[in-house]
Scaffold this active site. Structure first.
Site, PDB file in Angstrom:
ATOM      1  N   LYS A   1      -4.245  -0.994  -8.096  1.00  0.00           N
ATOM      2  CA  LYS A   1      -5.443  -0.155  -8.080  1.00  0.00           C
ATOM      3  C   LYS A   1      -5.126   1.149  -7.367  1.00  0.00           C
ATOM      4  O   LYS A   1      -4.166   1.241  -6.599  1.00  0.00           O
ATOM      5  CB  LYS A   1      -6.622  -0.866  -7.423  1.00  0.00           C
ATOM      6  CG  LYS A   1      -6.493  -1.079  -5.931  1.00  0.00           C
ATOM      7  CD  LYS A   1      -7.699  -1.839  -5.385  1.00  0.00           C
ATOM      8  CE  LYS A   1      -7.554  -2.056  -3.886  1.00  0.00           C
ATOM      9  NZ  LYS A   1      -8.612  -2.909  -3.351  1.00  0.00           N
TER      10      LYS A   1
ATOM     11  N   HIS B   1       0.856  -1.183   0.000  1.00  0.00           N
ATOM     12  CA  HIS B   1       0.000   0.000   0.000  1.00  0.00           C
ATOM     13  C   HIS B   1       0.892   1.232   0.000  1.00  0.00           C
ATOM     14  O   HIS B   1       1.882   1.281   0.728  1.00  0.00           O
ATOM     15  CB  HIS B   1      -0.894   0.047   1.240  1.00  0.00           C
ATOM     16  CG  HIS B   1      -2.035  -0.896   1.185  1.00  0.00           C
ATOM     17  ND1 HIS B   1      -2.305  -1.801   2.181  1.00  0.00           N
ATOM     18  CD2 HIS B   1      -2.986  -1.092   0.255  1.00  0.00           C
ATOM     19  CE1 HIS B   1      -3.367  -2.508   1.863  1.00  0.00           C
ATOM     20  NE2 HIS B   1      -3.798  -2.097   0.694  1.00  0.00           N
TER      21      HIS B   1
END
Length: 170
Positions: A112, A82
Site C-alpha cells: 500500500k 516500510h
C-alpha cells in the site's frame, strides 16, 4: 512440544539460512511496463492492473494493491517493510518503484501507499512510512524458505538502490 514462532525459527536457523542464501546468485526482476502514475492510482476507486487489484476508497488514507493470484501461499504473520519518503517526493518515488512493485517477479503480493491528498501533513503517514510492503511466508507453519528470503532481500535492495540512484530523500 511447543510450536516455535516464525521469528524464533529464523533465529534458531540463522546460520543455516544465511549459508543457503549466500549460495544463490543475484536475482534480476523483470520491470513491469506501462504502469500507472501516482496521480492515476489516486483517482482509481477499484481497478485491476497487471494482476493486482488496486483499491482506493474514501474511508482510508491508503491506496491498496493486492495480487489476484498470490505467489506466496503461506500466511501473513505480520512481517512488513516500510519505506519512508519526503512528502513532496512520493509521486516521483512511486514512478521510480512502480515497475518493480507491479512486476510479475516481485515477491510482494500485497502493498500500500499513502494517498497524500487525503492525509494530514502532520500525521504519522503524512510525515513517513508512505509505502508498506507485506511479506508472506512460502512454507507451512509460517516459515520462510532460504530462496524466498533471498528474493525478498534482493527486491528490497533493488528498491533502495533505485531510490538512491534517483536521489529520493527519506
Amino acid at each position: 512440544p511447543q510450536m516455535l514462532s516464525a521469528n524464533e525459527r529464523l533465529k534458531n536457523n540463522f546460520n543455516i539460512l544465511y549459508n543457503q542464501i549466500r549460495q544463490y546468485p543475484a536475482y534480476y526482476f523483470k520491470v513491469a511496463s506501462n504502469v500507472p502514475t501516482y496521480s492515476d492510482i489516486c483517482q482509481f476507486f477499484s481497478v485491476m492492473y497487471q494482476g493486482f487489484q488496486i483499491v482506493n476508497h474514501s474511508g482510508d488514507v491508503f491506496i491498496h494493491a493486492c495480487r489476484e493470484n498470490p505467489q506466496s501461499k503461506g500466511d501473513f504473520v505480520g512481517d512488513k517493510f516500510h519505506i519512508s519518503i519526503a512528502r513532496e517526493q512520493v509521486p516521483l518515488a512511486f514512478q521510480i518503484l512502480s515497475g518493480l512493485l507491479f512486476s510479475e517477479d516481485s515477491p510482494i503480493d500485497k502493498w500500500k501507499i499513502t494517498d497524500m491528498n487525503r492525509v494530514s501533513q502532520q500525521s504519522r503517514v503524512g510525515i513517513g512510512a508512505q509505502f508498506t510492503l507485506y511479506v508472506k511466508s512460502d512454507q507451512e507453519c509460517s516459515q520462510y524458505s532460504a530462496l524466498l528470503l533471498h528474493k525478498i532481500r534482493q527486491f528490497i535492495m533493488c528498491l533502495e538502490s533505485n531510490l538512491l540512484r534517483s536521489k529520493i530523500a527519506p
